[in-house]
Design an enzyme around this catalytic site. Structure first.
Site, PDB file in Angstrom:
ATOM      1  N   SER A 148       8.982  80.365  34.523  1.00 22.05           N
ATOM      2  CA  SER A 148       9.270  80.343  35.950  1.00 22.05           C
ATOM      3  C   SER A 148       9.926  81.544  36.136  1.00 22.05           C
ATOM      4  CB  SER A 148      10.052  79.164  36.336  1.00 22.05           C
ATOM      5  OG  SER A 148      10.639  79.257  37.731  1.00 22.05           O
ATOM      6  N   TYR A 155      17.725  74.472  34.847  1.00 20.10           N
ATOM      7  CA  TYR A 155      16.418  74.894  34.861  1.00 20.10           C
ATOM      8  C   TYR A 155      16.389  76.129  34.715  1.00 20.10           C
ATOM      9  CZ  TYR A 155      11.370  75.228  36.531  1.00 20.10           C
ATOM     10  OH  TYR A 155      10.314  75.442  36.367  1.00 20.10           O
TER      11      TYR A 155
END
Length: 250
Positions: free
Chosen positions: A146, A159
């Site tokens: 990501s 995250y």
């Protein structure tokens, strides 16, 4: 339609029931690979996905990336059926929205779960399939990362951290596993899936309006990048390919 660029290849897609995993399985199958679609607990769902792929010789299976024994068993099943594995796609993962400012809400338990599912699990899958990928002589691992890894903007602080860890894993393993296995990460921005709970059309429209290319990503955008790692970017390893419509530029 099958284009045969990956004819004879066997691709294992872990997280194959998710939006990106399902799209990747379809792309790889359309390029001629036999695809093992791996889900976590719903065999019927991945059987339906495998049955709908172009080409033939596909397989559905279950494994949990938090249970290394199931990954080892999966690798054994793949070896028994195909005798090899050429491509491993790590598309499984999870997250939970937590405000970056709310430090108390990001509990120790959630942090541990984030690392277990989004970093340890990918490493465990690579470990389980290493021998098969080496035996291929042209092994490839593609992890779904990501842009949160570099922007520090994401569903929660943990995250962002696990994705940064996944990116450095690609550097470490790209070096260590060469020349027999290439390791490449694909880093999306916002993608039109249900991956992040609570994000709907309003959020997507807002993000699209501030993304240079004017829209958010689709699962097929990311799947196309995964396919390219296997078909065109064959001199690439130990790096992260950003596929975000320019989102990180803002």
């Amino acid at each position: 339609m099958v284009n045969n660029m990956l004819e004879g290849k066997v691709a294992v897609v872990i997280g194959g029931a998710g939006g990106i995993g399902k799209a990747a399985a379809h792309r790889l199958a359309a390029s001629g690979a036999r695809v093992v679609v791996v889900g976590m607990n719903d065999l019927k769902a991945v059987e339906e996905i495998a049955a709908g792929l172009p080409g033939a010789g596909h397989m559905a299976a279950l494994a949990s990336i938090t249970d290394s024994a199931t990954l080892t068993a999966l690798a054994q099943d793949v070896q028994g059926r195909y005798g090899k594995a050429d491509i491993l796609v790590n598309a499984a993962g999870f997250t939970k929205p937590v405000s970056h400012a709310d430090l108390d809400a990001l509990s120790d338990e959630l942090i541990d779960e984030m690392f277990k599912v989004n970093w340890r699990g990918q490493f465990a899958a690579i470990r389980a399939f290493r021998a098969l990928l080496v035996a291929s002589g042209d092994g490839l691992v593609v992890n779904v990362s990501s842009i949160s890894a570099t922007t520090g903007v994401g569903s929660n602080v943990a995250y962002c951290a696990v994705k940064a860890g996944l990116d450095i894993m690609a550097v470490s393993l790209g070096r260590t596993l060469a020349p027999h296995i290439r390791v490449v990460n694909v880093a999306p921005g916002v993608v039109d899936t249900t991956f992040v709970p609570g994000r709907g059309a309003d959020f997507n429209e807002k993000v699209a309006g501030t993304t240079p290319l004017g829209r958010i990503g689709t699962p097929d955008d990311i799947a196309a990048a995964i396919e390219a790692c296997a078909t065109h970017l064959t001199f690439t390893t130990g790096t992260t390919l950003v596929v975000d419509g320019g989102r990180r530029l803002n």
